[in-house]
Design an enzyme around this catalytic site. Structure first.
Site, PDB file in Angstrom:
ATOM      1  N   LYS A 216       0.760  -1.196   0.043  1.00  0.00           N
ATOM      2  CA  LYS A 216       0.193  -0.156   0.032  1.00  0.00           C
ATOM      3  C   LYS A 216       0.770   1.325   0.243  1.00  0.00           C
ATOM      4  O   LYS A 216       2.164   1.304   0.216  1.00  0.00           O
ATOM      5  CB  LYS A 216      -0.989  -0.219   0.976  1.00  0.00           C
ATOM      6  N   ARG A 256      -3.049 -10.664   4.452  1.00  0.00           N
ATOM      7  CA  ARG A 256      -3.490 -10.522   2.683  1.00  0.00           C
ATOM      8  C   ARG A 256      -2.377  -9.920   2.156  1.00  0.00           C
ATOM      9  O   ARG A 256      -2.057  -8.832   2.444  1.00  0.00           O
ATOM     10  CB  ARG A 256      -4.941  -9.857   2.799  1.00  0.00           C
TER      11      ARG A 256
END
Length: 277
Positions: A216, A256
């Site tokens: 991210k 994840r």
């Protein structure tokens, strides 16, 4: 999937975006054969299940219609189901979730926590499947303006608790629910770091917790070069593994990730050290 919900080991979910526009790997696995091959590799690398998404939820992305989403995910799901691969469907649409469950997935990963589609609870309840409820405040185009908190940890915990109550009221068994603090979704970098530092507060809500920090943008900004340019997504896997390991050490049920092997290796090292204490 019941075994995974009760797993004593951290669950590793491999990300498979069958989209042209996801922030990290958009377009790489839009072809069915490429998607299936990548999913098989993630399982070989140690993933417990593969999370298949047909709609990008990166900040600012535009929505697609359900027919397009289904056309992307169903051929891949059917191929992987035939090969015995455990899968989750990453969707906010009840119609997509229902079709994916019928095609062979066993978990619904809903980044909206049930807010985007009021029919999702019914689909999950009827299927009796695990439902991942992520903290969410609105669709991708509005994420930035919604990233306003007085105390991000308290507010995320409170809003997740509301989603749990709503799910149970709609007939979903509490023991089918998994929580996700939603790193990067209506969160600024400082919100993501604070949630990571206080993940124990989310764990204390009493349900399994999934953490998805993989590649991210806040990791890219942390790793900026001398000129201030953020490190590109494909070069954030070491930071992802570190963030995922910290989450596991804080009590997360699962993580994840895009690149499975590095995270699995890191967890194995941690487990070995912990076993010697």
């Amino acid at each position: 999937m019941t075994d995974l919900l009760a797993a004593r080991h951290p669950v590793v979910m491999g990300i498979l975006n069958v989209t042209p526009d996801s922030f990290s790997d958009g377009g790489r696995y839009a072809d069915v054969d490429a998607a299936v091959a990548h999913a098989r590799q993630m399982i070989a690398d140690g993933a417990d299940l593969v999370d298949i998404g047909g709609e990008s939820t990166r900040p600012g992305s535009a929505r697609i219609d359900a027919a397009t989403e289904l056309a992307r995910v169903l051929p891949v799901i059917r191929e992987l189901a035939a090969a015995g691969v455990s899968m989750s469907i990453d969707t906010t649409r009840a119609t997509v979730a229902a079709a994916a469950l019928e095609a062979g997935v066993s978990v619904v990963n809903d980044v909206s926590g049930g807010l985007a589609d009021p029919d999702m609870a019914r689909v999950v309840s009827d299927a009796g499947c695990p439902w991942i409820l992520m903290h969410w405040r609105g669709h991708s185009r509005r994420m930035g303006e919604l990233a306003v908190y007085d105390d991000v940890v308290k507010e995320v915990c409170a809003e997740l608790s509301e989603r749990v109550d709503a799910a149970v009221a709609a007939g979903v068994a509490r023991d089918r629910l998994i929580l996700d603090p939603g790193l990067g979704f209506a969160k600024k970098a400082e919100h993501n770091w604070r949630l990571s530092a206080h993940l124990d507060a989310v764990v204390a809500l009493g349900l399994p917790v999934l953490v998805g920090a993989s590649r991210k943008s806040y990791l890219g900004r942390l790793l900026s070069g001398p000129d201030g340019t953020p490190r590109p997504p494909a070069e954030r896997d070491a930071a992802t593994a570190a963030t995922s390991l910290l989450a596991v050490a804080a009590g997360a049920w699962g993580v994840r990730v895009h690149e499975v092997r590095d995270t699995v290796d890191a967890i194995r090292v941690w487990q070995t050290v912990e076993a010697c204490r």
